[in-house]
Design a protein around this motif. Structure first.
Motif, PDB file in Angstrom:
ATOM      1  N   VAL A  79      60.415 -27.840  31.105  1.00  0.00           N
ATOM      2  CA  VAL A  79      61.574 -28.553  31.642  1.00  0.00           C
ATOM      3  C   VAL A  79      62.761 -27.613  31.832  1.00  0.00           C
ATOM      4  CG1 VAL A  79      63.307 -30.324  31.142  1.00  0.00           C
ATOM      5  CG2 VAL A  79      60.871 -30.804  30.755  1.00  0.00           C
ATOM      6  N   THR A  80      62.958 -26.720  30.867  1.00  0.00           N
ATOM      7  CA  THR A  80      64.137 -25.851  30.889  1.00  0.00           C
ATOM      8  C   THR A  80      63.905 -24.524  31.596  1.00  0.00           C
ATOM      9  OG1 THR A  80      63.545 -24.890  28.736  1.00  0.00           O
ATOM     10  CG2 THR A  80      64.974 -26.852  28.729  1.00  0.00           C
ATOM     11  N   GLY A  81      62.645 -24.207  31.917  1.00  0.00           N
ATOM     12  CA  GLY A  81      62.340 -22.931  32.544  1.00  0.00           C
ATOM     13  C   GLY A  81      62.448 -21.758  31.606  1.00  0.00           C
ATOM     14  N   GLN A  82      62.273 -22.008  30.307  1.00  0.00           N
ATOM     15  CA  GLN A  82      62.388 -20.955  29.297  1.00  0.00           C
ATOM     16  C   GLN A  82      61.022 -20.615  28.719  1.00  0.00           C
ATOM     17  OE1 GLN A  82      65.309 -22.852  26.656  1.00  0.00           O
ATOM     18  NE2 GLN A  82      66.801 -21.346  27.344  1.00  0.00           N
ATOM     19  N   PRO A  83      60.907 -19.480  28.041  1.00  0.00           N
ATOM     20  CA  PRO A  83      59.647 -19.163  27.351  1.00  0.00           C
ATOM     21  C   PRO A  83      59.445 -20.062  26.139  1.00  0.00           C
ATOM     22  CG  PRO A  83      61.293 -17.468  26.922  1.00  0.00           C
ATOM     23  CD  PRO A  83      61.883 -18.380  27.951  1.00  0.00           C
ATOM     24  N   ILE A  84      58.204 -20.382  25.841  1.00  0.00           N
ATOM     25  CA  ILE A  84      57.885 -21.202  24.676  1.00  0.00           C
ATOM     26  C   ILE A  84      58.356 -20.509  23.397  1.00  0.00           C
ATOM     27  CG2 ILE A  84      55.999 -22.282  23.373  1.00  0.00           C
ATOM     28  CD1 ILE A  84      54.420 -22.413  25.985  1.00  0.00           C
ATOM     29  N   ALA A 165      62.301 -11.302  30.715  1.00  0.00           N
ATOM     30  CA  ALA A 165      63.672 -11.523  31.178  1.00  0.00           C
ATOM     31  C   ALA A 165      64.615 -11.774  30.013  1.00  0.00           C
ATOM     32  CB  ALA A 165      63.713 -12.700  32.155  1.00  0.00           C
ATOM     33  N   GLU A 166      64.163 -12.555  29.012  1.00  0.00           N
ATOM     34  CA  GLU A 166      64.988 -12.820  27.835  1.00  0.00           C
ATOM     35  C   GLU A 166      65.203 -11.549  27.027  1.00  0.00           C
ATOM     36  OE1 GLU A 166      67.095 -14.431  24.580  1.00  0.00           O
ATOM     37  OE2 GLU A 166      66.909 -14.951  26.707  1.00  0.00           O
ATOM     38  N   GLU A 167      64.182 -10.704  26.919  1.00  0.00           N
ATOM     39  CA  GLU A 167      64.338  -9.424  26.220  1.00  0.00           C
ATOM     40  C   GLU A 167      65.405  -8.572  26.895  1.00  0.00           C
ATOM     41  OE1 GLU A 167      59.699  -9.074  24.584  1.00  0.00           O
ATOM     42  OE2 GLU A 167      60.317  -8.069  26.437  1.00  0.00           O
ATOM     43  N   GLY A 168      65.406  -8.557  28.218  1.00  0.00           N
ATOM     44  CA  GLY A 168      66.418  -7.799  28.942  1.00  0.00           C
ATOM     45  C   GLY A 168      67.812  -8.354  28.735  1.00  0.00           C
ATOM     46  N   PHE A 188      59.498  -0.606  25.874  1.00  0.00           N
ATOM     47  CA  PHE A 188      60.604  -1.560  26.018  1.00  0.00           C
ATOM     48  C   PHE A 188      61.568  -1.096  27.110  1.00  0.00           C
ATOM     49  CE2 PHE A 188      64.631  -3.553  24.828  1.00  0.00           C
ATOM     50  CZ  PHE A 188      64.234  -4.859  24.536  1.00  0.00           C
ATOM     51  N   ARG A 189      61.924   0.185  27.095  1.00  0.00           N
ATOM     52  CA  ARG A 189      62.825   0.717  28.122  1.00  0.00           C
ATOM     53  C   ARG A 189      62.224   0.558  29.510  1.00  0.00           C
ATOM     54  NH1 ARG A 189      62.790   5.191  24.509  1.00  0.00           N
ATOM     55  NH2 ARG A 189      64.608   5.210  23.123  1.00  0.00           N
ATOM     56  N   ALA A 190      60.937   0.864  29.623  1.00  0.00           N
ATOM     57  CA  ALA A 190      60.283   0.809  30.935  1.00  0.00           C
ATOM     58  C   ALA A 190      60.206  -0.605  31.479  1.00  0.00           C
ATOM     59  CB  ALA A 190      58.879   1.410  30.833  1.00  0.00           C
ATOM     60  N   ARG A 191      60.188  -1.604  30.575  1.00  0.00           N
ATOM     61  CA  ARG A 191      60.034  -2.990  31.003  1.00  0.00           C
ATOM     62  C   ARG A 191      61.371  -3.722  31.143  1.00  0.00           C
ATOM     63  NH1 ARG A 191      55.206  -5.524  30.533  1.00  0.00           N
ATOM     64  NH2 ARG A 191      56.200  -7.450  29.795  1.00  0.00           N
ATOM     65  N   LEU A 192      62.496  -3.052  30.877  1.00  0.00           N
ATOM     66  CA  LEU A 192      63.785  -3.720  31.044  1.00  0.00           C
ATOM     67  C   LEU A 192      63.937  -4.163  32.496  1.00  0.00           C
ATOM     68  CD1 LEU A 192      66.202  -1.495  28.936  1.00  0.00           C
ATOM     69  CD2 LEU A 192      65.598  -3.874  28.489  1.00  0.00           C
ATOM     70  N   PRO A 193      64.087  -5.452  32.728  1.00  0.00           N
ATOM     71  CA  PRO A 193      64.147  -5.935  34.107  1.00  0.00           C
ATOM     72  C   PRO A 193      65.524  -5.730  34.712  1.00  0.00           C
ATOM     73  CG  PRO A 193      64.371  -7.775  32.581  1.00  0.00           C
ATOM     74  CD  PRO A 193      64.149  -6.540  31.743  1.00  0.00           C
ATOM     75  N   ALA A 194      65.592  -5.689  36.030  1.00  0.00           N
ATOM     76  CA  ALA A 194      66.883  -5.655  36.705  1.00  0.00           C
ATOM     77  C   ALA A 194      67.646  -6.931  36.333  1.00  0.00           C
ATOM     78  CB  ALA A 194      66.671  -5.580  38.215  1.00  0.00           C
ATOM     79  N   PRO A 195      68.952  -6.876  36.073  1.00  0.00           N
ATOM     80  CA  PRO A 195      69.824  -5.705  36.272  1.00  0.00           C
ATOM     81  C   PRO A 195      70.062  -4.900  35.003  1.00  0.00           C
ATOM     82  CG  PRO A 195      71.163  -7.645  35.911  1.00  0.00           C
ATOM     83  CD  PRO A 195      69.728  -8.083  35.756  1.00  0.00           C
TER      84      PRO A 195
END
Length: 413
Positions: A79-84, A165-168, A188-195
């Motif tokens: 419903v909220t579009g968030q990770p479980i 996305a939440e980690e970023g 972790f650094r390599a997976r940091l999403p934009a922005p």
């Protein structure tokens, strides 16, 4: 005196599983330097039984039973579009406690243990924020997705994408982000999403795990008496036995590796020790040399009573405490490359690695057939732990992050 707020996804007592062991020692380190207020969850009655120990260490605490059913958490996430991972650890009681502590106490530092707890940190907090992700959870779910496929794989891929996305987001909010090994930090650094690319100034560092080699000392314990009736070679795997990577590793050991070892040593046995064993594991107990013991009061006698630790993990994140514990107990270890991640031990001297089933079986047979070499490897493993993997050494970098002189107790947060 400034104070610390410690937010963790599980109560750091008793320190009987990987995440609790790390959070326990971190909390102990923090509490020696400033008053600490703790917001955390309990999974079961045994967790609540440890509440007096938490109360003795913390200036105040809020312990909430995590009882939200997974289907409800999944429905909220959809419903909220968030990770479980976030909705499963959402609690109004915990959120209110955090708000109260921040409003009434001189909190200069918030230490968040595990990324899903970042949801409790208000965006307007102006103190020091340390995010201990431990390992890269989103990458773990991505590995699950690649393995499972179908509807389950789709759900795992969704979790991986949203959690990344939440980690970023939380990493950008934090002053410092901690990962358990250099490999996890690089991932972790390599997976940091934009922005939030690395160039944006997100501070990612390594804070490794340690081991209490005084407690995990073979000279301090006797072998578990129940193991005496198994006269052949005894192999052991320890850990949280409802955790998917541990389940898969035990199934691999029981179904693919042990039969080949028993072809040479017919009386060899595999002992699976750890709480909440999954039905897939209990179904194997008592058959073809496999024995599932469940939760035990103290894992050390079980390690002391075995000849070899077998850790054939195929999906692993961070540093495996089960490996360090076995090494500290001078038990020779045969493990997969995944299980070896983050521990700079020397293959062939302090353990034996096997990249596939053939290599793992060959390594086990090599040690079982030369007990002197196995004993020497166990002694070398313990020396490695004592000299290079203590908790004080592992946590020493925290003092500079907290703004205190190394080793100073109750100086400042």
């Amino acid at each position: 005196m400034s104070e610390i707020l410690f937010i963790a996804h599980r109560i750091p007592f008793p320190p009987d599983r990987g995440d609790k062991i790390r959070s326990h020692h971190v909390l102990k380190h923090l509490a020696a330097r400033a008053p600490v207020h703790v917001a955390t969850f309990a999974d079961d009655a045994l967790d609540f039984a440890a509440e007096p120990e938490l109360a003795a260490m913390a200036a105040s605490h809020c312990l909430v039973r995590r009882s939200k059913p997974l289907p409800l958490a999944a429905a909220e996430a959809m419903v909220t579009g968030q990770p479980i991972s976030l909705t499963a650890f959402r609690s109004g009681t915990l959120a209110r406690y955090v708000c109260k502590i921040l409003a009434t106490r001189p909190i200069s530092t918030i230490y968040v243990f595990s990324g899903q707890m970042g949801q409790y940190v208000p965006e307007n907090f102006r103190g020091r924020l340390i995010a201990d992700f431990v390992d890269v959870d989103s990458a773990k779910f991505q590995a699950y997705a690649a393995r499972d496929g179908g509807v389950k794989g789709w759900a795992q891929q969704r979790e991986a994408r949203l959690l990344q996305a939440e980690e970023g987001r939380f990493a950008a909010q934090a002053d410092t982000n901690l990962l358990i090994s250099d490999a996890e930090a690089a991932l972790f650094r390599a997976r940091l999403p934009a922005p939030y690319p690395p160039a944006a100034g997100v501070d990612v560092r390594t804070l490794g795990n340690g081991i209490d080699s005084d407690t995990f000392d073979p000279a301090r314990v006797e072998a578990e008496p129940q193991l005496a009736r198994f006269t052949g070679p005894r192999l052991i795997f320890t850990g949280q036995m409802d955790y998917a990577p541990n389940i898969d590793a035990c199934l691999r050991a029981a179904q693919r590796l042990l039969p080949r070892i028993r072809a040479v040593h017919p009386d060899a046995s595999l002992h699976i020790v750890g709480r909440n064993p999954a039905p897939a594991l209990t179904a194997l107990s008592g058959r073809h040399g496999v024995h599932v013991w469940g939760r035990v009061p103290d894992v050390r006698p079980w390690l002391a009573g075995c000849d070899l630790a077998l850790v054939p993990l195929e999906i692993a994140r961070g540093v495996q405490n089960k490996v360090l514990e076995a090494m500290a107990m001078a038990l020779p270890v045969v493990l997969s490359p995944e299980a070896a991640t983050g521990i700079p031990a020397q293959d062939g001297t302090e353990w034996l690695q096997g990249a596939d089933d053939d290599a793992l079986v060959a390594a086990c047979l090599k040690l079982l057939e030369n007990r002197n070499a196995a004993a020497a490897m166990g002694e070398a493993a313990r020396r490695f732990v004592v000299e290079k993997a203590s908790w004080p050494a592992a946590l020493a970098p925290l003092d500079s992050l907290l703004g205190v002189a190394a080793g100073n107790a109750r100086d400042a947060a």
